[in-house]
Design an enzyme around this catalytic site. Sequence first.
Site, PDB file in Angstrom:
ATOM      1  N   MET A  62       6.021  61.593  -9.312  1.00 23.55           N
ATOM      2  CA  MET A  62       4.607  61.689  -9.695  1.00 23.55           C
ATOM      3  C   MET A  62       4.101  63.096  -9.387  1.00 23.55           C
ATOM      4  SD  MET A  62       3.381  57.873  -8.650  1.00 23.55           S
ATOM      5  CE  MET A  62       4.100  57.955  -7.025  1.00 23.55           C
ATOM      6  N   LYS A  67       2.999  58.290   1.951  1.00 22.40           N
ATOM      7  CA  LYS A  67       2.535  59.615   2.388  1.00 22.40           C
ATOM      8  C   LYS A  67       1.228  59.503   3.163  1.00 22.40           C
ATOM      9  CE  LYS A  67       3.534  62.903  -0.425  1.00 22.40           C
ATOM     10  NZ  LYS A  67       3.527  63.325  -1.799  1.00 22.40           N
ATOM     11  N   GLY A  85       9.452  63.168  -6.251  1.00 28.51           N
ATOM     12  CA  GLY A  85       9.377  63.977  -7.463  1.00 28.51           C
ATOM     13  C   GLY A  85       8.968  63.231  -8.715  1.00 28.51           C
ATOM     14  N   TYR A 117      30.018  28.481   5.087  1.00 29.09           N
ATOM     15  CA  TYR A 117      30.687  29.760   4.816  1.00 29.09           C
ATOM     16  C   TYR A 117      30.473  30.177   3.373  1.00 29.09           C
ATOM     17  CZ  TYR A 117      34.381  27.117   2.437  1.00 29.09           C
ATOM     18  OH  TYR A 117      35.061  26.317   1.564  1.00 29.09           O
ATOM     19  N   SER A 159      33.164  22.705  -1.831  1.00 32.98           N
ATOM     20  CA  SER A 159      33.055  24.141  -2.099  1.00 32.98           C
ATOM     21  C   SER A 159      32.358  24.280  -3.447  1.00 32.98           C
ATOM     22  CB  SER A 159      34.436  24.795  -2.138  1.00 32.98           C
ATOM     23  OG  SER A 159      34.289  26.173  -2.375  1.00 32.98           O
ATOM     24  N   HIS A 213      36.646  37.160 -17.219  1.00 36.80           N
ATOM     25  CA  HIS A 213      37.970  37.236 -16.592  1.00 36.80           C
ATOM     26  C   HIS A 213      38.209  38.620 -16.013  1.00 36.80           C
ATOM     27  CE1 HIS A 213      42.370  37.969 -16.640  1.00 36.80           C
ATOM     28  NE2 HIS A 213      42.400  36.749 -16.127  1.00 36.80           N
ATOM     29  N   CYS A 217      32.335  29.362  -3.360  1.00 34.64           N
ATOM     30  CA  CYS A 217      33.461  30.248  -3.683  1.00 34.64           C
ATOM     31  C   CYS A 217      33.338  30.882  -5.057  1.00 34.64           C
ATOM     32  CB  CYS A 217      34.795  29.512  -3.549  1.00 34.64           C
ATOM     33  SG  CYS A 217      34.963  28.169  -4.732  1.00 34.64           S
ATOM     34  N   ARG A 251       8.658  60.976   6.026  1.00 32.69           N
ATOM     35  CA  ARG A 251       9.061  59.690   5.450  1.00 32.69           C
ATOM     36  C   ARG A 251      10.467  59.395   5.930  1.00 32.69           C
ATOM     37  NH1 ARG A 251       8.893  62.067  -0.635  1.00 32.69           N
ATOM     38  NH2 ARG A 251      10.577  63.558  -0.459  1.00 32.69           N
ATOM     39  N   GLU A 308      31.319  21.780  -9.231  1.00 31.09           N
ATOM     40  CA  GLU A 308      31.045  22.692 -10.354  1.00 31.09           C
ATOM     41  C   GLU A 308      30.273  21.993 -11.461  1.00 31.09           C
ATOM     42  OE1 GLU A 308      35.088  24.787 -11.175  1.00 31.09           O
ATOM     43  OE2 GLU A 308      35.468  22.871 -10.185  1.00 31.09           O
ATOM     44  N   GLY A 362      31.540  25.820  -6.704  1.00 30.95           N
ATOM     45  CA  GLY A 362      32.053  26.817  -7.652  1.00 30.95           C
ATOM     46  C   GLY A 362      30.892  27.226  -8.543  1.00 30.95           C
ATOM     47  N   THR A 363      30.123  28.204  -8.089  1.00 24.76           N
ATOM     48  CA  THR A 363      28.840  28.481  -8.744  1.00 24.76           C
ATOM     49  C   THR A 363      28.981  29.197 -10.087  1.00 24.76           C
ATOM     50  OG1 THR A 363      28.634  30.414  -7.315  1.00 24.76           O
ATOM     51  CG2 THR A 363      27.416  28.435  -6.667  1.00 24.76           C
ATOM     52  N   ASN A 364      30.167  29.729 -10.415  1.00 28.81           N
ATOM     53  CA  ASN A 364      30.345  30.298 -11.762  1.00 28.81           C
ATOM     54  C   ASN A 364      30.203  29.179 -12.797  1.00 28.81           C
ATOM     55  OD1 ASN A 364      31.000  32.571 -10.338  1.00 28.81           O
ATOM     56  ND2 ASN A 364      33.143  32.611 -10.910  1.00 28.81           N
ATOM     57  N   ASP A 365      31.007  28.115 -12.632  1.00 24.50           N
ATOM     58  CA  ASP A 365      30.955  26.998 -13.574  1.00 24.50           C
ATOM     59  C   ASP A 365      29.668  26.192 -13.421  1.00 24.50           C
ATOM     60  OD1 ASP A 365      33.093  27.263 -15.231  1.00 24.50           O
ATOM     61  OD2 ASP A 365      34.482  26.115 -14.005  1.00 24.50           O
ATOM     62  N   ARG A 399      -2.224  65.074  -4.032  1.00 19.38           N
ATOM     63  CA  ARG A 399      -0.845  64.568  -4.159  1.00 19.38           C
ATOM     64  C   ARG A 399      -0.817  63.062  -4.302  1.00 19.38           C
ATOM     65  NH1 ARG A 399       3.064  67.547   0.134  1.00 19.38           N
ATOM     66  NH2 ARG A 399       2.890  69.658  -0.654  1.00 19.38           N
TER      67      ARG A 399
END
Length: 879
Positions: free
Chosen positions: A108, A27, A106, A856, A769, A459, A836, A342, A750, A771-774, A97
Amino acid sequence: MSKKYVYFFANGKADGNAKMKDILGGKGANLAEMTNIGVPVPPGFTISAEVCDYYYKHDRTYPEGLKDEVNNAMKRLEEVTGKKFGDVESPLLVSVRSGAAISMPGMMDTILNLGLNDETVKGLEKATNNLRFAYDAYRRFIQMFGDVVLKIPHDEFEEILDEAKKKKGVKLDTELDADDLKEIVEEYKKLYRKHGKEFPQDPWDQLWKAIDAVFGSWMNERAIKYREIHGIKEGDLLGTAVNIVAMVFGNMGEDSGTGVAFTRNPSTGEKKYYGEFLPNAQGEDVVAGIRTPLPLDELRNRMPDVYEQLVQVFETLEKHYKDMQDVEFTIEKKKLYLLQTRTGKRTAQAAVRIAVDMVNEGIITKEEAVMRVTPEQVEQLLHPTFDPAERAKAKVIAKGLPASPGAATGRVFFDPKTAEEEAQNAPVLLVRPETSPEDIGGMAAAQGILTARGGMTSHAAVVARGMGKPCVVGCEEIGIDEEAKLFRVGDVEVKEGEWVSIDGSTGEVMLGKIPTIVPRGLEGPIATLLQWADEIRKLGVRANADIPRDAEAARNFGAEGIGLCRTEHMFFEKDRIPVVRRMIVAKTVEQRQKALDELLPMQKEDFKGLFRVMKGYPVTIRLLDPPLHEFLPQEDEQIKEVAEQMGISFEELKQIVEDLKEFNPMLGHRGCRLAITYPEIAVMQTKAIIGAAIELKKEENIEVIPEIMIPLVGHINEIRYLKQFIKETADKMIEESGVDLKYTIGTMIEVPRAAITADEIAKEAEFFSFGTNDLTQMTFGFSRDDAGKFLKEYVEKEILEVDPFRILDRTGVGKLVEMGTKLGRSTRPNLKVGICGEHGGEPSSIEFCHMVGLDYVSCSPYRVPVARLAAAQAAVKHG
């Protein structure tokens, strides 16, 4: 020279500017900027947010010299306005203000008409020749000061006002006369005394108490909650600034007024001024909703000259800020003042349309347009949403993790088979303690999925995202009684067949049927914006897809290939699962081979379907990954049923199930380990992949680029051992067919050891590739299916900044990704590297992939547009 804390603005010249948001707040910075560019702004000054920071670090005290700076600024304000603070003849009144660097509408506190007391109110009457106006301003100030500064409940002031209107027999406060307002002022003062307070008559006392209140509001409950919801962390901002501005009055009669406007429609993005105004009113009247505001067009009829000036201001602001603006304005006796501007908050639809329109209008570049739209906004455009009016009436009964966005409503069913059958009659919601691959039919048939257990990469979460279905997981508040076919939340009981709605974007579970609005997909402005994103991004975007329908959705959303096809998902189809089970229970290689020979043509047709949809684009097919026990029934009743179908005894099948059970199956006999024990499985899958590619090339002249991926490799000898079977099988088939077909063999990284020895593994692997989950699971030592129980606490207690299964952990897991990529390319410079895991569709993780030079990302089909935008934003940000 002492530090400067106060920044003045008046008459076309300001100490600050728009770039000083961090210390002046949004502001204050914009009031300074508007002053500098010649927009009519009332004069005033801003106390820096650095004071707020000091205030909380020094036991709510102020830095030395601040009082002198405020006194000097007030003197300058008196000179500029020709009025005097606390003067009984011509009193200077101010608004006080808040305003942080990030807009928090709204959240503060604000106080108007500060400086009025029993004496200065007479001066205001004399100066304006308007007794009613003077006492209207006074009663408003006493109310706001009591509410904001002294914490006297707002409702109690409203009750006094309502009583006065009732007594007079009127509906609107504008219908009260000066005498009524004088009475209200006295009643308000009595209310102060009832609460053991006294209304302060000294304007300087009022001012410092108001400044205290605004700084105090930085840590009020609603401001803290707002920052929490919007991911604004402690330390991201210094705090709030305080803006002290000479009052201009919209409540001086019918030639005055106040309003809020947007320079474009914030709901649709249409290039049309949008807003409301109230004649003879002050700012809080518009917000409070006591009187119904008039549409902005009505201002043109009432005060055409002021309207034209306002339109010119809109154009000036849009050209200057290069974005849609949200402005507050006041008209005092036909003179226009801007109180705030704003960047306007907008819907996802509006955000995209405004960005595209502004490029076409020559206001911003394509790169700026791409940075204007958030990945979350793109996501909102692609998933069904609840009708906002109906959503507001809904009863929220529980909240879980928002695993897959979108809105779903349906009748509750607890058994996947029943859900599948009932889905033919009416929409269903599948409610499970947690899901398993066996539930896929019910999941596919359901409108949405709700589980009591599991995390963001469970899952249910992964499959739902892949299908583009709304999903809420880990909703531990719901107690599921599968036998009684119901779930309970507190004293609420939901029985099978009853309607429930879930919001996969917020994790909320609501009773009843809420109508949804279905988005129209990638057409119009969003298609244009993503086309520009494609021109800018360096990262390729592929999709995780196992069936032609998902592959088609991925292509429609702009995927440039398949980065992960999970072949095990195909094995759960009704016509395959009996054959897969025969393969598992086989006692000899011959028996196993017979079952595999039956599976071969089915797998080949699967791959043909995928290759056909993805013609000319690469398709990465992961060989069988899960442990074999996942394909077998676990409960005795199911074991009996399956044993009968297979023509073997219950005891024999039960023993096989027991033998295959593992204490930690995720680290057990799965992935490449399974193929090393049973190479014939890898050979069958290779035959299906290469056979499908050969047939399509021969029969339909379709270009196919198969990439065969070996999962869970941790040692070079694992890939070396399996590669000989795959290569021998593939090369022989290609030679016999006489077709020119190129294929590659790579691995999924992985296991942390694979990342650390990636230079070794790249001698055999032609692509990686991640496998970033594992990889996350193994790096942290967290079980991704159980971590939901404690990860929330880890984030709340700031042990971890975020859930690492949701956003890639750059410092740990990310280091392995970067190291693996560099090591792999040191051996094989042209090594293609992708990701992936679930992180492939998450914007912060995508940015990291760009930064470390991956080729990718691959994500679920419905996140492809998000990934396209996030990849472009990373390219703009990092070059």
